[in-house]
Write an enzyme that holds these catalytic residues in place. Structure first.
Site, PDB file in Angstrom:
ATOM      1  N   TYR A 176       0.749  -1.157  -0.235  1.00 57.93           N
ATOM      2  CA  TYR A 176      -0.070   0.054  -0.125  1.00 57.93           C
ATOM      3  C   TYR A 176       0.790   1.370  -0.033  1.00 57.93           C
ATOM      4  O   TYR A 176       2.089   1.288   0.530  1.00 57.93           O
ATOM      5  CB  TYR A 176      -0.872   0.202   1.210  1.00 57.93           C
ATOM      6  N   CYS A 177       0.209   2.491  -0.522  1.00 61.59           N
ATOM      7  CA  CYS A 177       1.088   3.628  -0.539  1.00 61.59           C
ATOM      8  C   CYS A 177      -0.147   4.710  -0.232  1.00 61.59           C
ATOM      9  O   CYS A 177      -1.285   4.426   0.064  1.00 61.59           O
ATOM     10  CB  CYS A 177       1.729   3.699  -1.796  1.00 61.59           C
ATOM     11  N   THR A 178       0.279   6.118  -0.404  1.00 66.76           N
ATOM     12  CA  THR A 178      -0.652   7.025  -0.001  1.00 66.76           C
ATOM     13  C   THR A 178      -1.782   7.036  -1.015  1.00 66.76           C
ATOM     14  O   THR A 178      -2.867   6.770  -0.351  1.00 66.76           O
ATOM     15  CB  THR A 178      -0.034   8.583  -0.305  1.00 66.76           C
ATOM     16  N   CYS A 183       2.223   1.980  -5.765  1.00 66.69           N
ATOM     17  CA  CYS A 183       1.962   0.515  -5.670  1.00 66.69           C
ATOM     18  C   CYS A 183       1.750  -0.020  -7.215  1.00 66.69           C
ATOM     19  O   CYS A 183       1.944  -1.207  -7.320  1.00 66.69           O
ATOM     20  CB  CYS A 183       0.914   0.078  -4.687  1.00 66.69           C
ATOM     21  N   ILE A 205      -4.053   4.665   0.743  1.00 69.27           N
ATOM     22  CA  ILE A 205      -4.540   4.900   2.257  1.00 69.27           C
ATOM     23  C   ILE A 205      -5.474   6.128   2.091  1.00 69.27           C
ATOM     24  O   ILE A 205      -6.470   5.939   2.847  1.00 69.27           O
ATOM     25  CB  ILE A 205      -3.192   5.587   2.972  1.00 69.27           C
TER      26      ILE A 205
END
Length: 318
Positions: A176-178, A183, A205
């Site tokens: 996962y990433c912002t 990703c 996220i």
């Protein structure tokens, strides 16, 4: 709140990134928008702020373009602009992974997981959750049980994975990433590296935090953002502080850049300790002749020397 911050990306073909950037910058400035947008032959990656009216006009403008008609915008309300200027820059990549053999997420990427599916992955002991962000982002907030790669740049993540491959052997890998853009490419790289079961949190996220069913479960701390806000709340149900002050380890969510312009390291620090330690991360940086904190606060040489003694208790210099 009359302002909005938009976060978005799309992997697609832009034939002439230089011309696109020039035209797009003119449009954004005409609509009083501020932010950072990267464009390349592989697509667009942007975050910008403006009034609700201006950002709505921007989204309508983009959706009217056949290339961007299905682009998803993640929207946060804000009290004002989140950026000081407007930049649209052509780049080789819209997110820098610097691979010798580049990955095209339109053809190779991990399985997309909805927030609900991602929550199930968090609860699965046989699934490894990898945070694809930088260490300073992780330290401010992350999903419970996620692995923290020891990196300060996204391009260093593949090497870190290779060095720690034993941690993920025979496991399902979820990353996962912002907002999802890192990703897309990173999960594709994992597949190319031979990882067979790879998935990613679709929308990142930012999407998970707004999902009405998951209610941000298993997220601790704040989400780091690359604008003037520095961080935003994600878990609206159970708020926790996991960040720790660089100097005393107390709970802290306040990021500053080290006052030494040659260092610029991001550290979590209270206002009290920023004052005490001259806005620096170390004794060497605090005594640096170009210390920005000293200059900005007009600190005298005598006071400067006096505050340097605060480092004695930290054993940070001989």
């Amino acid at each position: 709140m009359n302002y909005q911050v938009l976060l978005y990306y799309k992997y697609m073909t832009i034939d002439d990134p230089e011309q696109f950037a020039q035209d797009h910058l003119a449009f954004c400035k005409a609509h009083h928008l501020k932010g950072r947008i990267l464009v390349s032959t592989e697509g667009i990656n942007g975050t910008l702020s403006g009034t609700k009216e201006e950002t709505e006009q921007y989204m309508a403008h983009m959706h009217a373009d056949e290339r961007f008609k299905d682009m998803v915008f993640k929207i946060d309300e804000a009290e004002g602009h989140a950026f000081k200027k407007m930049h649209v820059r052509p780049r080789k990549e819209i997110v820098a992974l610097d691979l010798e053999d580049d990955v095209d997420p339109r053809h190779t990427t991990g399985q997309y997981l909805s927030p609900v599916e991602f929550r199930k992955a968090l609860e699965d002991d046989d699934t490894v959750i990898i945070d694809a962000r930088n260490d300073y982002e992780f330290d401010l907030g992350h999903f419970r049980g996620a692995i923290r790669p020891n990196i300060t740049r996204f391009r260093d993540l593949p090497d870190w994975i290779k060095e720690n491959k034993a941690l993920f052997a025979d496991k399902k890998v979820v990353t996962y990433c912002t907002g999802g853009i890192r990703c897309e490419k990173f999960s594709g790289w994992l597949l190319k590296e031979g990882f067979e079961d790879v998935a990613q949190l679709h929308g990142g996220i930012a999407t998970y935090g707004k999902d009405p069913e998951t209610k941000s479960e298993y997220w601790d701390g704040k989400m780091y953002v690359f604008d003037d806000r520095i961080s935003v709340d994600i878990n609206q149900v159970e708020k926790t502080i996991i960040g720790k002050d660089w100097f005393d380890g107390k709970p802290c969510e306040r990021y500053i850049n080290c006052a030494n312009p040659e260092c610029n390291k991001q550290i979590l620090v209270s206002e009290e300790n920023e004052t005490k330690y001259l806005g620096a991360c170390s004794y060497e940086c605090a005594k640096h002749e170009r210390n920005r904190y000293v200059q900005a606060n007009n600190i005298s040489d005598n006071e400067w020397q006096q505050r340097l003694t605060n480092f004695d208790d930290l054993h940070q210099h001989a």
